[in-house]
Write a protein that holds these residues in place. Structure first.
Motif, PDB file in Angstrom:
ATOM      1  N   MET A 194       0.835  -1.304  -0.381  1.00 31.51           N
ATOM      2  CA  MET A 194       0.031  -0.030   0.241  1.00 31.51           C
ATOM      3  C   MET A 194       0.559   1.009  -0.097  1.00 31.51           C
ATOM      4  O   MET A 194       0.409   2.081  -0.835  1.00 31.51           O
ATOM      5  CB  MET A 194      -0.714  -0.006   1.223  1.00 31.51           C
ATOM      6  N   VAL A 195       1.590   1.450   1.189  1.00 31.99           N
ATOM      7  CA  VAL A 195       2.847   2.304   0.676  1.00 31.99           C
ATOM      8  C   VAL A 195       3.594   2.861   0.104  1.00 31.99           C
ATOM      9  O   VAL A 195       3.615   3.562  -1.169  1.00 31.99           O
ATOM     10  CB  VAL A 195       4.278   2.152   1.925  1.00 31.99           C
ATOM     11  N   ALA A 196       3.921   1.577  -1.328  1.00 29.84           N
ATOM     12  CA  ALA A 196       4.499   1.306  -2.567  1.00 29.84           C
ATOM     13  C   ALA A 196       3.117   1.784  -3.482  1.00 29.84           C
ATOM     14  O   ALA A 196       3.664   3.004  -4.549  1.00 29.84           O
ATOM     15  CB  ALA A 196       4.960   0.022  -3.222  1.00 29.84           C
ATOM     16  N   ILE A 197       2.299   1.834  -3.103  1.00 29.30           N
ATOM     17  CA  ILE A 197       1.006   2.253  -4.358  1.00 29.30           C
ATOM     18  C   ILE A 197       1.456   3.292  -4.188  1.00 29.30           C
ATOM     19  O   ILE A 197       0.819   4.026  -4.830  1.00 29.30           O
ATOM     20  CB  ILE A 197      -0.224   0.969  -4.347  1.00 29.30           C
ATOM     21  N   ALA A 198       0.886   3.996  -3.145  1.00 31.38           N
ATOM     22  CA  ALA A 198       0.435   5.344  -2.397  1.00 31.38           C
ATOM     23  C   ALA A 198       2.066   6.124  -2.909  1.00 31.38           C
ATOM     24  O   ALA A 198       1.062   7.880  -3.864  1.00 31.38           O
ATOM     25  CB  ALA A 198       0.082   5.358  -0.994  1.00 31.38           C
ATOM     26  N   SER A 199       3.029   5.567  -2.971  1.00 28.16           N
ATOM     27  CA  SER A 199       4.827   6.622  -3.579  1.00 28.16           C
ATOM     28  C   SER A 199       4.241   6.796  -4.335  1.00 28.16           C
ATOM     29  O   SER A 199       4.522   7.670  -5.268  1.00 28.16           O
ATOM     30  CB  SER A 199       5.781   5.687  -3.234  1.00 28.16           C
ATOM     31  N   LEU A 200       4.164   5.857  -5.455  1.00 28.41           N
ATOM     32  CA  LEU A 200       4.007   5.741  -7.179  1.00 28.41           C
ATOM     33  C   LEU A 200       2.663   6.595  -7.541  1.00 28.41           C
ATOM     34  O   LEU A 200       2.686   7.726  -7.994  1.00 28.41           O
ATOM     35  CB  LEU A 200       3.912   4.144  -8.045  1.00 28.41           C
ATOM     36  N   VAL A 201       1.154   7.247  -6.603  1.00 23.03           N
ATOM     37  CA  VAL A 201       0.823   7.916  -7.188  1.00 23.03           C
ATOM     38  C   VAL A 201       1.088   9.285  -7.051  1.00 23.03           C
ATOM     39  O   VAL A 201       0.824  10.669  -7.447  1.00 23.03           O
ATOM     40  CB  VAL A 201      -0.645   7.498  -6.587  1.00 23.03           C
ATOM     41  N   LEU A 202       1.144   9.188  -5.447  1.00 23.67           N
ATOM     42  CA  LEU A 202       1.831  10.594  -5.354  1.00 23.67           C
ATOM     43  C   LEU A 202       2.813  11.598  -6.316  1.00 23.67           C
ATOM     44  O   LEU A 202       3.013  12.539  -6.519  1.00 23.67           O
ATOM     45  CB  LEU A 202       2.237  10.904  -3.622  1.00 23.67           C
ATOM     46  N   GLY A 203       3.991  10.605  -6.834  1.00 18.89           N
ATOM     47  CA  GLY A 203       5.158  10.594  -7.137  1.00 18.89           C
ATOM     48  C   GLY A 203       4.705  10.665  -8.348  1.00 18.89           C
ATOM     49  O   GLY A 203       5.286  11.523  -9.219  1.00 18.89           O
ATOM     50  N   MET A 204       3.529  10.718  -9.212  1.00 22.05           N
ATOM     51  CA  MET A 204       3.265  11.187 -10.246  1.00 22.05           C
ATOM     52  C   MET A 204       3.105  13.064 -10.715  1.00 22.05           C
ATOM     53  O   MET A 204       3.053  13.646 -11.342  1.00 22.05           O
ATOM     54  CB  MET A 204       1.687  10.744 -10.258  1.00 22.05           C
ATOM     55  N   GLY A 205       2.775  13.244  -8.984  1.00 23.23           N
ATOM     56  CA  GLY A 205       2.994  14.852  -9.080  1.00 23.23           C
ATOM     57  C   GLY A 205       3.679  15.569  -8.422  1.00 23.23           C
ATOM     58  O   GLY A 205       4.131  17.146  -8.549  1.00 23.23           O
ATOM     59  N   LEU A 206       3.735  14.893  -6.925  1.00 21.74           N
ATOM     60  CA  LEU A 206       5.153  15.722  -6.731  1.00 21.74           C
ATOM     61  C   LEU A 206       6.158  15.505  -6.545  1.00 21.74           C
ATOM     62  O   LEU A 206       6.620  14.055  -6.908  1.00 21.74           O
ATOM     63  CB  LEU A 206       4.477  14.730  -5.242  1.00 21.74           C
ATOM     64  N   PRO A 207       6.950  16.401  -6.590  1.00 24.87           N
ATOM     65  CA  PRO A 207       8.372  15.860  -6.196  1.00 24.87           C
ATOM     66  C   PRO A 207       9.043  14.856  -5.476  1.00 24.87           C
ATOM     67  O   PRO A 207       8.131  14.810  -4.345  1.00 24.87           O
ATOM     68  CB  PRO A 207       9.513  17.161  -5.937  1.00 24.87           C
ATOM     69  N   VAL A 208      10.062  13.960  -5.441  1.00 30.41           N
ATOM     70  CA  VAL A 208      10.380  13.086  -4.152  1.00 30.41           C
ATOM     71  C   VAL A 208      10.154  13.745  -3.283  1.00 30.41           C
ATOM     72  O   VAL A 208       9.953  12.820  -2.104  1.00 30.41           O
ATOM     73  CB  VAL A 208      11.781  12.057  -4.808  1.00 30.41           C
ATOM     74  N   THR A 209      11.351  14.343  -2.324  1.00 33.57           N
ATOM     75  CA  THR A 209      11.261  14.987  -1.183  1.00 33.57           C
ATOM     76  C   THR A 209      10.203  15.343  -0.530  1.00 33.57           C
ATOM     77  O   THR A 209       9.646  15.114   0.533  1.00 33.57           O
ATOM     78  CB  THR A 209      11.645  16.385  -1.362  1.00 33.57           C
ATOM     79  N   ALA A 210       8.743  16.291  -1.430  1.00 30.09           N
ATOM     80  CA  ALA A 210       6.972  16.286  -0.878  1.00 30.09           C
ATOM     81  C   ALA A 210       7.010  14.450  -0.708  1.00 30.09           C
ATOM     82  O   ALA A 210       5.983  14.685  -0.154  1.00 30.09           O
ATOM     83  CB  ALA A 210       6.643  17.247  -2.183  1.00 30.09           C
ATOM     84  N   SER A 211       7.026  14.163  -1.462  1.00 34.11           N
ATOM     85  CA  SER A 211       6.140  12.786  -1.627  1.00 34.11           C
ATOM     86  C   SER A 211       6.540  12.080  -0.486  1.00 34.11           C
ATOM     87  O   SER A 211       6.158  11.579   0.227  1.00 34.11           O
ATOM     88  CB  SER A 211       6.841  11.844  -2.521  1.00 34.11           C
ATOM     89  N   TYR A 212       7.964  12.192  -0.237  1.00 24.20           N
ATOM     90  CA  TYR A 212       8.782  11.374   1.398  1.00 24.20           C
ATOM     91  C   TYR A 212       8.362  11.651   2.598  1.00 24.20           C
ATOM     92  O   TYR A 212       8.028  11.338   3.659  1.00 24.20           O
ATOM     93  CB  TYR A 212      10.156  11.291   1.226  1.00 24.20           C
TER      94      TYR A 212
END
Length: 642
Positions: A461-479
């Motif tokens: 679930m974390v991996a899927i959420a990170s991928l979805v967030l990463g589609m629009g958020l830069p990596v720092t914001a996603s983290y």
């Protein structure tokens, strides 16, 4: 009127931060203003992080003023205005600078009124939020400001329309403005502290290092070290991107910087365009996992978890090396598959000559790590490292930095920080609301309810959420978002604090190399001339270690959470497992494999990576048998061919 001195300027993609945004290339008076502001900005941060004494929230407010002032002049409101600086840009730049300084001059007055804000305080707070969201839109797109707006709406009363776990009655506008502007958990809170201290100083450190010529030295060192091996240019890209990324902290900047040299070399020696771009994107993404800098994530992780920065970079080193080795496996197998030869000897610089020309570049890195190991803070170590860059450059006539070079490094450091700085500042809005309404605990409870007691399902679930967030958020914001929301849930299931945060940090990088939105891969495709989506899928395949290695954080002692012999056994067997996965995906080892042989390698990889030493032994035995059989078949084929 618009700045006529800049109307002839070209437009370029900004690769200095975590995104690809339209950035002006400005000339004339505006360029001089930005140059001077960048220098003053860098000097301020050096002063305030060494000998200066200033309250934390006021320092962060000045940091905000510099980031927004530079940002409004660098980034256009709309693409059609990208070739000129409009009067509105100057107005917003000045207004944002004043808005930040308002807190510096009037915070004490607020305390004297027993924290009761007046109308001027609320206006300044409102302007600060709006201006921050606008500059974030200019530099990173709509998603981050929209996300901030949604969280603000939820906190102001939108939560009252939700039932159950997510119900929240809301706070008044006055309270929200106060919390976002004057409180230590808003715009100028913890995230802004990280931005104005660790992150800024290491961005400045990278600016000085690159200005002194370290980038060219790293490329030459990679060529001298890897040029004679099979697939040398691609392995050189992996080597160079690891070193450059550990300094720059940006996958996109790393891809554009090293890729402009390595991708043409890979293509020249016979690698397909999409593979060359995929290798560079995958390797450049790994740069953010490589100590000592690791983008901004290591500093944020250290600040939130209270785990010493040196501990974080120490345990992160071996997994980062494993990631680059896994990328090199794909390169080696593809080179053998295509019959690609090493770089011609005449084109390879001698490593002795390369070291002679750039030996002094190891001094600042050594000084940085030495200061950290001796117990100094990361901010002091970064400042010491910057001073070491300048001094060490004077020891070598070919790298000697002049006064102009130092000024250029100061200016570029301040300017290059803008994208990352505004991302962190705007993320402060999200984090502030999350803390205010207790959303982190609610989200953790939700994950626990859905996943039950399954740690693996939680990780998925974390991996899927990170991928979805990463589609629009830069990596720092996603983290940042995932660390606030998901880390507590993982800890509830028995994962250690550092393992939970390290896994989230690794998975927050996946959007750089995972279609449909993969900025590093798209940047590489622009250099390689390949189709963006094809390059994205190629980078996604090559970067498999990015998805596999984090699982080891939670199920094995690889982060030095067990005896050293267990750590060593895990590293050896997991590396062998990564090799087997690379063979499975490439369909080639000593010779082309059929589907049955490929599946056998996939099964062997699973045995070697599964957290059970008995399965490791079985997997190792199976791998040895397969390798011996392949060698025997290969020799027989070669004999028959003769």
């Amino acid at each position: 009127m618009a700045d006529t001195t800049s109307t002839k300027a070209a437009v370029k993609k900004d690769s200095g931060g975590e995104t690809l945004a339209i950035k002006r290339v400005i000339e004339g008076r505006t360029a001089q203003l930005l140059y001077a502001t960048g220098i003053i900005c860098s000097l301020f941060h050096l002063w305030v992080n060494t000998i200066g004494i200033m309250p934390e929230i006021q320092r962060n407010a000045v940091h905000y003023s510099f980031m927004l002032f530079i940002g409004f002049l660098q980034y256009p409101m709309l693409k059609r205005h990208a070739r000129e600086t409009l009067p509105i840009d100057y107005f917003l730049a000045i207004l944002s600078f004043a808005t930040g300084l308002y807190l510096v001059f009037f915070e004490d007055a607020l305390h004297m009124r027993n924290e009761v804000p007046i109308m001027a305080d609320l206006i300044a707070a409102g302007l600060a939020i709006v201006l921050l969201m606008e500059i974030t839109r200019r530099t990173t797109g709509l998603l981050i400001p929209c996300l901030a707006a949604i969280f603000l709406f939820y906190g102001l009363g939108g939560g009252q329309y939700l039932d159950g776990l997510w119900h929240f009655p809301g706070v008044t506008v006055q309270r929200m403005l106060y919390r976002m502007y004057f409180a230590p958990d808003g715009i100028f809170g913890t995230i802004a502290t990280i931005s104005s201290t660790f992150v800024f100083l290491f961005v400045l450190f990278a600016s000085f290092l690159i200005k002194s010529g370290a980038g060219e030295f790293i490329i030459k060192l990679a060529m001298a070290s890897m040029g004679r091996t099979i697939g040398g240019p691609a392995k050189m890209a992996v080597f160079a991107s690891g070193f450059m990324g550990s300094v720059s902290g940006s996958a996109v900047a790393n891809t554009v910087g090293t890729g402009s040299i390595t991708i043409p070399m890979m293509k020249k020696t016979g690698f397909p365009s999409k593979f060359a771009g995929g290798v560079e994107a995958a390797a450049s993404t790994g740069g953010q996992l490589m100590p000592p800098i690791m983008g901004a994530g290591a500093f944020i992780m250290s600040q939130w978890t209270q785990i010493p920065y040196l501990t974080i970079v120490g345990v992160a080193f071996i997994p980062a090396i494993m990631y680059f080795v896994s990328v090199a496996f794909f390169v080696h197998l593809r080179a053998k598959k295509l019959g690609i030869k090493p770089i011609p000897e005449k084109d390879i610089p001698r490593i002795g000559q390369v070291m002679k020309e750039g030996w002094n570049f190891f001094i600042p890195i050594g000084a940085l790590m030495g200061l950290l190991m001796y117990g100094f803070t990361p901010t002091f170590a970064a400042c010491g490292g910057i001073a070491a860059i300048v001094v060490s450059s004077w020891l070598n006539p070919k790298t000697r930095m002049s006064g102009r070079d130092i000024m250029d490094a100061l200016a570029s450091g301040g300017q290059n920080m803008v994208t990352t700085g505004v991302i962190l500042l705007c993320s402060g809005i999200v984090v502030g609301v999350v803390l205010m309404v207790g959303m982190g605990i609610k989200f953790s409870m939700l994950i626990t309810m859905i996943a039950g007691n399954s740690l693996m399902l939680t990780i998925v679930m974390v991996a899927i959420a990170s991928l979805v967030l990463g589609m629009g958020l830069p990596v720092t914001a996603s983290y940042i978002v995932l660390a606030v929301l998901a880390a507590p849930a993982m800890q509830m299931l028995g994962t250690s604090l550092i393992a939970a945060h390290m896994l989230i940090f690794w998975y927050s990088q996946d959007a750089n190399v995972t279609p449909p939105v993969c900025l590093a891969a798209y940047s590489a495709s622009g250099i390689s001339g390949s189709k963006p989506l094809e390059t994205g899928f190629e980078s996604w395949k090559i970067a498999k270690g990015l998805y596999i290695i984090p699982l080891l954080f939670c199920y094995t002692p690889i982060l030095f959470e067990g005896p050293l012999w267990q750590v060593a056994e895990t590293v050896i067997t997991a590396t062998a497992g990564l090799f087997c996965f690379a063979v499975f995906f490439e369909g080639f080892n000593t010779y082309a494999l059929n589907i049955g042989q490929r599946l056998l390698y996939a099964g062997t990889a699973t045995l070697l990576l599964w957290p059970d030493m008995r399965l490791h032994a079985a997997g190792a035995a199976l791998l040895i048998v397969m390798m011996l059989r392949e060698r025997s078949v290969f020799r027989k084929q070669a004999f028959e061919a003769v």
